[in-house]
Design a protein around this motif. Structure first.
Motif, short mmCIF file in Angstrom:
data_model
loop_
_atom_site.label_atom_id
_atom_site.label_comp_id
_atom_site.label_asym_id
_atom_site.label_seq_id
_atom_site.Cartn_x
_atom_site.Cartn_y
_atom_site.Cartn_z
N LEU A 5 6.61 6.88 4.89
CA LEU A 5 5.97 5.73 4.24
C LEU A 5 6.88 4.50 4.24
CD1 LEU A 5 4.48 7.56 1.13
CD2 LEU A 5 3.27 6.91 3.23
N PRO A 20 0.81 -1.23 0.00
CA PRO A 20 0.00 0.00 0.00
C PRO A 20 0.84 1.27 0.00
CG PRO A 20 -0.98 -1.62 1.45
CD PRO A 20 0.33 -2.20 1.00
N ASN A 21 1.93 1.27 0.75
CA ASN A 21 2.76 2.48 0.80
C ASN A 21 3.57 2.69 -0.47
OD1 ASN A 21 1.77 3.22 3.25
ND2 ASN A 21 3.68 2.93 4.39
N ARG A 32 1.18 4.86 -2.33
CA ARG A 32 1.13 6.19 -1.73
C ARG A 32 2.36 7.02 -2.11
NH1 ARG A 32 -0.74 2.92 2.84
NH2 ARG A 32 -3.02 3.21 3.05
N ALA A 33 3.50 6.38 -2.13
CA ALA A 33 4.72 7.09 -2.52
C ALA A 33 4.68 7.52 -3.98
CB ALA A 33 5.93 6.19 -2.26
N GLU A 40 2.02 8.20 -5.80
CA GLU A 40 1.09 9.34 -5.92
C GLU A 40 1.74 10.62 -5.42
OE1 GLU A 40 -2.27 7.95 -3.69
OE2 GLU A 40 -3.30 7.22 -5.48
N ALA A 41 2.48 10.54 -4.33
CA ALA A 41 3.12 11.73 -3.77
C ALA A 41 4.19 12.27 -4.72
CB ALA A 41 3.73 11.40 -2.41
N GLU A 99 7.76 13.88 3.33
CA GLU A 99 6.58 13.25 2.75
C GLU A 99 6.74 11.76 2.46
OE1 GLU A 99 3.75 14.92 2.45
OE2 GLU A 99 4.72 16.74 3.22
#
Length: 367
Positions: free
Chosen positions: A348, A295-296, A299-300, A302-303, A344
């Motif tokens: 993660l 999952p992370n 997220r990374a 997208e960031a 940011e």
């Protein structure tokens, strides 16, 4: 052509000589991915990679005649002791023993030696940072150096590295790219660049902006992968999208080489991120399917893409066959990118760990 050892030199020299050699080989990150193989570790499509610096394997190979070794194994073709991080590693030792047995037609003198191999990584193994690439590259270079010590033979530097890349490929396909520094091509392309399926070839026309390109590796997960790369490659034989993928990879390899030559960062980013997505999409549509992202990882990604959109900084990501995220950007943007990574992206990662890495000059011999 790869030069084989002269069998007539085998017995007398190997029975009388002992010594020690050591090499450090870096990992590499593929921009255009190799996924799927045939024959004896040959790639179904060309790949293009950047060689790293801080993520490396150091391997020491000590050798002596079997008759002089207290632990020599005369019941096996190869007499070997293998240590990883200073500890016996039976599973790794079995793989290395099988690899060395396969090299007896090239290095017949191996049958007359007792070998002690000590291997150390600067990064977590089996987590998707191409540890097999750096480890097999370092071992292959040690074998070539050992041959020179035993027999006094010398190759030109180009021939020495070509032979090491050929041997490394037999142990791990991506290891063919870890011998050389900077950018490396492995596999035939449709353009007239010098390329080979047998060994990696350094890409000499690299634009200066890529010579110190940064790769910060976000360690999302440090454990072993649920599916090995070897198993993942094998699943490509039945993958319904394999033919389309190989065609796409050939096109991407040419476009990537053009971007690396011209310094076209927009093209570089576009292909790099597409290749990362395609690699993991192929895993997800395999039979059986598997997912190595966490999952992370998403997220990374997208960031990173949001940060690029907001700042216009040419930062991008890629993934190897694992969950960890490689964050790629020119060194000139380091002061603006690192605070973003720390604030940011690091949260993660597992225990907020990341590796600051960059493009390197490749393998080096150790005293």
């Amino acid at each position: 052509m790869i030069r084989y050892s002269n069998p007539s030199l085998k017995l007398e020299n190997a029975r009388q000589n002992s010594g020690k050699v050591a090499w450090r080989s870096p990992s590499n990150i593929a921009l255009v991915k190799y996924w799927g193989k045939y024959g004896l570790q040959l790639p179904r499509n060309p790949s293009v990679s950047l060689t790293l610096s801080a993520s490396y394997t150091e391997t020491t190979l000590a050798f002596l005649p079997r008759q002089q070794a207290s632990k020599a194994r005369f019941d096996k073709k190869i007499s070997l002791e293998f240590y990883f991080e200073d500890q016996p590693a039976p599973a790794f030792e079995a793989k290395i023993e099988k690899f060395l047995e396969s090299l007896l037609p090239i290095f017949p003198f191996l049958a007359d030696l007792h070998l002690e191999i000590f291997s150390h990584n600067s990064f977590p193994h089996s987590a998707g940072i191409a540890s097999s690439a750096s480890s097999m590259a370092a071992l292959a270079l040690c074998l070539c150096s050992m041959e020179e010590v035993l027999f006094g033979t010398t190759l030109t530097q180009d021939d020495f590295y070509q032979k090491a890349s050929f041997l490394a490929r037999l142990g791990s396909g991506s290891a063919a790219r870890s011998i050389h520094g900077r950018a490396v091509i492995w596999g035939k392309t449709s353009k007239q660049w010098e390329t080979s399926e047998e060994w990696g070839v350094p890409f000499e026309a690299l634009h200066p902006i890529f010579e110190d390109y940064q790769d910060t590796i976000l360690l999302i997960h440090e454990g072993e992968k649920s599916v090995s790369s070897r198993a993942g490659h094998a699943l490509m034989n039945q993958n319904p999208f394999s033919a389309i993928r190989y065609e796409q990879a050939h096109k991407h390899a040419v476009l990537m080489l053009e971007a690396l030559q011209s310094g076209d960062l927009e093209k570089f980013i576009d292909i790099t991120e597409k290749e990362a997505f395609v690699l993991h999409a192929l895993m997800m549509v395999s039979e059986p399917s598997f997912v190595l992202m966490k999952p992370n990882t998403l997220r990374a990604i997208e960031a990173i893409q949001f940060f690029r959109q907001q700042t216009q900084i040419p930062i991008c990501f890629t993934l190897d066959a694992g969950p960890n995220v490689h964050i790629l950007y020119p060194k000139s943007y380091q002061e603006r990118v690192l605070p973003f990574i720390k604030s940011e992206l690091a949260p993660l990662a597992h225990h907020s760990k990341y590796i600051l890495d960059q493009v390197s000059e490749g393998s080096i011999a150790l005293d």
